[in-house]
Design a protein around this motif. Structure first.
Motif, short mmCIF file in Angstrom:
data_model
loop_
_atom_site.label_atom_id
_atom_site.label_comp_id
_atom_site.label_asym_id
_atom_site.label_seq_id
_atom_site.Cartn_x
_atom_site.Cartn_y
_atom_site.Cartn_z
N SER A 221 -40.98 17.73 78.27
CA SER A 221 -40.05 17.25 79.30
C SER A 221 -39.26 16.04 78.80
O SER A 221 -38.09 15.87 79.16
N VAL A 222 -39.88 15.21 77.97
CA VAL A 222 -39.17 14.06 77.40
C VAL A 222 -38.12 14.53 76.40
O VAL A 222 -36.98 14.05 76.40
N ILE A 223 -38.49 15.50 75.55
CA ILE A 223 -37.55 16.00 74.55
C ILE A 223 -36.37 16.69 75.23
O ILE A 223 -35.22 16.55 74.84
N PRO B 18 -36.29 20.17 67.28
CA PRO B 18 -35.42 20.64 66.20
C PRO B 18 -33.97 20.20 66.37
O PRO B 18 -33.28 19.94 65.39
N HIS B 19 -33.52 20.08 67.62
CA HIS B 19 -32.14 19.62 67.85
C HIS B 19 -31.96 18.19 67.37
O HIS B 19 -30.95 17.86 66.71
N ASN C 213 -26.44 17.84 61.33
CA ASN C 213 -26.22 19.21 61.81
C ASN C 213 -26.11 19.19 63.33
O ASN C 213 -27.07 19.41 64.04
N THR C 214 -24.94 18.91 63.81
CA THR C 214 -24.73 18.70 65.24
C THR C 214 -24.62 20.00 66.03
O THR C 214 -24.44 19.96 67.24
N GLU C 215 -24.74 21.13 65.35
CA GLU C 215 -24.57 22.42 66.02
C GLU C 215 -25.90 22.99 66.52
O GLU C 215 -26.02 24.19 66.78
N GLY C 216 -26.91 22.16 66.66
CA GLY C 216 -28.21 22.62 67.15
C GLY C 216 -29.03 23.24 66.04
O GLY C 216 -28.96 22.83 64.89
N ILE C 217 -29.86 24.21 66.40
CA ILE C 217 -30.70 24.89 65.41
C ILE C 217 -29.83 25.82 64.57
O ILE C 217 -29.07 26.62 65.11
N LEU C 218 -29.96 25.72 63.26
CA LEU C 218 -29.08 26.46 62.37
C LEU C 218 -29.55 27.90 62.17
O LEU C 218 -30.76 28.17 62.11
N ALA D 83 -33.68 20.65 57.51
CA ALA D 83 -33.00 21.28 58.64
C ALA D 83 -33.95 22.25 59.34
O ALA D 83 -34.80 22.88 58.70
N ALA D 84 -33.80 22.36 60.65
CA ALA D 84 -34.51 23.36 61.44
C ALA D 84 -33.66 24.62 61.51
O ALA D 84 -32.48 24.55 61.87
N ILE D 85 -34.26 25.76 61.14
CA ILE D 85 -33.52 27.01 61.10
C ILE D 85 -34.25 28.08 61.90
O ILE D 85 -35.47 28.09 61.99
N LEU D 86 -33.47 28.99 62.47
CA LEU D 86 -34.00 30.07 63.30
C LEU D 86 -33.96 31.37 62.49
O LEU D 86 -32.88 31.90 62.24
#
Length: 248
Positions: free
Chosen positions: A32-34, A134-135, A143-148, A173-176
């Motif tokens: 909830s904090v994140i 990850p954001h 990487n301002t576009e969220g999860i890559l 980087a966090a990637i999906l």
């Protein structure tokens, strides 16, 4: 000195867990904090750093391109659905999936799955479940576009050095990933990709995107038994006949 998740919240960045109830409560509170996607990683020894397997020594990292190329050259006769030769992210996911040491670090979108992996083989005084935004991680690293997605230029920049000799890149980087396997679906697998040997939990800005829950050894057996009651066990997370037989 107590540090806090996202620095300005009242949630400690490190919490000792003595029950399943507290684990669920803290996972809920931190999420909830994140306020966005949350990833989790279980490690059976709290002394281990958040560092991908291939980054654990300079020698291993030096042999990384050689091992990756050998894997690509020999995989097709053994596996029917290999990626295209130019799909380097797809190859790296396949290597990670089958146990080759890579620059990827496994995470899950499900806290109970991370808790299972933290306790499955733990023999240490404390196990860890890390909680990641990850954001926020990607935002801090530009990487301002969220999860890559894997073929985003910033993701490929970190992945391509695994296949050729190159200077370390001080980024992560966090990637999906695509769901390549039923096991990845059940485990809700996601990854961070690392450009150098700096552990994620040692980066100067880590308290802006990372928290940790510690499970002392004296509480592990009870919580592990509760996980089994909830249906989180090896037979569920690794759905093959060998694990089915072992569970029965």
């Amino acid at each position: 000195q107590i540090s806090y998740v996202l620095a300005d919240s009242d949630v400690p960045a490190e919490v000792v867990i003595d029950s399943m109830e507290l684990f669920v409560a803290m996972a809920t509170r931190i999420a909830s904090v994140i306020g966005g996607p949350v990833w989790y990683r279980g490690q059976s020894d709290s002394r281990w750093e958040l560092r991908p397997a291939v980054m654990r020594s300079e020698r291993m990292q030096g042999h990384e391109p050689n091992r990756c190329i050998h894997f690509m050259n020999r995989a097709r006769v053994r596996h029917q659905t290999c990626p295209d030769s130019n799909d380097l992210p797809g190859w790296l996911f396949l290597m990670q999936h089958y146990g080759l040491h890579t620059r990827l670090l496994d995470w899950t979108e499900t806290p109970l799955v991370a808790l299972y992996f933290a306790l499955a083989d733990s023999q240490s005084e404390a196990a860890s479940v890390f909680v990641l935004s990850p954001h926020k991680l990607n935002g801090i690293h530009g990487n301002t576009e969220g999860i890559l997605l894997p073929h985003h230029p910033n993701a490929k920049k970190l992945i391509s050095p695994a296949f050729k000799n190159a200077e370390p890149i001080p980024e992560v980087a966090a990637i999906l990933p695509p769901e390549m396997d039923f096991r990845m679906l059940l485990q809700r697998s996601v990854f961070t990709v690392h450009g150098d040997r700096t552990p994620l939990d040692s980066r100067p800005d880590h308290e802006q995107f990372l928290a940790r829950m510690l499970i002392p050894r004296k509480n592990q057996a009870m919580i592990k038994a509760q996980l089994k009651v909830l249906g989180i066990d090896r037979a569920y997370l690794f759905p093959d006949l060998a694990n089915l037989a072992e569970s029965l």
